[in-house]
Design a protein around this motif. Sequence first.
Motif, short mmCIF file in Angstrom:
data_model
loop_
_atom_site.label_atom_id
_atom_site.label_comp_id
_atom_site.label_asym_id
_atom_site.label_seq_id
_atom_site.Cartn_x
_atom_site.Cartn_y
_atom_site.Cartn_z
N GLN A 1 0.83 -1.07 -0.03
CA GLN A 1 0.08 -0.06 0.13
C GLN A 1 0.95 1.24 -0.12
OE1 GLN A 1 -2.37 -1.12 3.44
NE2 GLN A 1 -4.04 -1.18 2.32
N ILE A 2 1.82 1.12 0.78
CA ILE A 2 2.87 2.45 0.91
C ILE A 2 3.47 2.55 -0.41
CG2 ILE A 2 4.90 1.57 2.02
CD1 ILE A 2 3.23 4.79 2.94
N MET A 3 3.99 1.66 -0.88
CA MET A 3 4.67 1.42 -2.37
C MET A 3 3.75 2.23 -3.38
SD MET A 3 7.16 -1.58 -2.42
CE MET A 3 7.46 -1.48 -4.21
N GLN A 4 2.51 1.93 -3.12
CA GLN A 4 1.55 2.45 -4.28
C GLN A 4 1.39 3.90 -4.16
OE1 GLN A 4 0.24 0.71 -7.09
NE2 GLN A 4 -0.25 2.62 -7.67
N LEU A 5 1.31 4.12 -2.87
CA LEU A 5 1.11 5.66 -2.79
C LEU A 5 2.41 6.30 -3.10
CD1 LEU A 5 -0.49 5.72 0.93
CD2 LEU A 5 -1.50 6.27 -1.23
N ASN A 6 3.66 5.87 -2.84
CA ASN A 6 4.80 6.56 -3.19
C ASN A 6 5.06 6.61 -4.87
OD1 ASN A 6 5.99 6.91 -0.85
ND2 ASN A 6 7.05 5.04 -0.50
N LYS A 7 4.62 5.33 -5.50
CA LYS A 7 4.53 5.38 -6.87
C LYS A 7 3.57 6.55 -7.60
CE LYS A 7 3.80 2.16 -10.86
NZ LYS A 7 3.12 0.87 -11.03
N ASP A 8 2.35 6.71 -6.78
CA ASP A 8 1.62 7.57 -7.27
C ASP A 8 2.09 9.32 -7.13
OD1 ASP A 8 -0.20 5.51 -8.00
OD2 ASP A 8 -1.59 5.99 -6.27
N PHE A 9 2.65 9.32 -5.93
CA PHE A 9 3.30 10.77 -5.77
C PHE A 9 4.33 10.85 -6.69
CE2 PHE A 9 6.62 13.05 -3.26
CZ PHE A 9 5.75 13.93 -3.28
N PHE A 10 5.24 9.80 -7.00
CA PHE A 10 6.37 9.99 -7.64
C PHE A 10 6.05 10.38 -9.18
CE2 PHE A 10 9.47 7.36 -4.69
CZ PHE A 10 9.63 8.57 -4.02
N ALA A 11 4.87 9.85 -9.51
CA ALA A 11 4.38 10.09 -11.01
C ALA A 11 3.98 11.38 -11.01
CB ALA A 11 3.23 9.08 -11.14
N THR A 12 3.55 12.37 -9.99
CA THR A 12 3.35 13.93 -10.14
C THR A 12 4.66 14.57 -10.05
OG1 THR A 12 3.40 14.05 -7.80
CG2 THR A 12 1.16 13.42 -8.62
N LEU A 13 5.81 14.04 -10.00
CA LEU A 13 7.24 14.85 -10.18
C LEU A 13 7.93 14.65 -11.17
CD1 LEU A 13 8.10 14.10 -6.25
CD2 LEU A 13 6.97 16.17 -7.18
N LYS A 14 8.54 15.86 -11.48
CA LYS A 14 9.37 15.79 -12.62
C LYS A 14 11.07 15.32 -11.97
CE LYS A 14 9.19 18.67 -16.15
NZ LYS A 14 9.10 19.74 -16.82
N THR A 15 11.31 16.17 -10.76
CA THR A 15 12.47 16.21 -10.31
C THR A 15 12.09 16.22 -8.55
OG1 THR A 15 12.96 18.26 -10.15
CG2 THR A 15 13.94 17.04 -11.87
N LEU A 16 13.21 15.60 -7.93
CA LEU A 16 13.09 15.66 -6.59
C LEU A 16 14.49 15.62 -5.91
CD1 LEU A 16 11.38 15.42 -3.61
CD2 LEU A 16 11.61 12.92 -3.77
N LYS A 17 14.84 16.58 -5.02
CA LYS A 17 16.14 16.75 -4.45
C LYS A 17 15.93 16.87 -3.03
CE LYS A 17 20.69 17.73 -4.74
NZ LYS A 17 21.45 16.83 -4.90
N VAL A 18 16.87 16.05 -2.39
CA VAL A 18 17.05 16.29 -0.76
C VAL A 18 18.30 16.61 -0.34
CG1 VAL A 18 16.88 14.64 1.16
CG2 VAL A 18 15.33 14.19 -0.70
#
Length: 183
Positions: free
Chosen positions: A104-121
């Motif tokens: 379930q959490i992996m699906q939430l992460n996958k859905d969230f990552f699909a909205t992003l072009k880039t992410l920097k930490v």
Amino acid sequence: MKTAHTLLLLGFAAITFACNNSKETTSTETNTEMTTTETATTNLPYNKNSKYNWEFNPDQKNEAIVLNVFKAMEQLDHQTIGKYTADSIVSNIDGVKFKGTREQIMQLNKDFFATLKTLKVVPTDWRSVVNKDKSEEWVSVWFTQHWEDQKGQRDSVNVFNDIKLKDGKITAWNEYLQHFPKP
């Protein structure tokens, strides 16, 4: 008269220095942190719950796991994050509570990552702690997160994460955000 005032001030200073609360400080420096032990006579308004009695964890294994998860986040790689996630996980991300399975959490992460072009930490500090009876281990991380979504909108936040691990797997993830003011 001035001599009397001077003597009075000198006497007051001598009494002040003689009554000064003594503090004993011992410091030892390790590879990345400074540990300070103080013994003082300060009266605190609360007593500690000595059940936990947290201490810095000298084993950097948990820090490595959490930082590898952050690196996977930057690569928008939810599969690698799943490798470090326990079968069930509890999270509180900026007030949104979740309790469920790794899938379930992996699906939430996958859905969230699909909205992003880039992410920097950009981590600024992290600490791994373990309680006295070794039943709980946590890693706390302070960082700034920058991203660009699929529409080209950019944003960033300051973040504090408190991540609980057991047997090398993440079992709880608490995240608190400090949003920057809009211009």
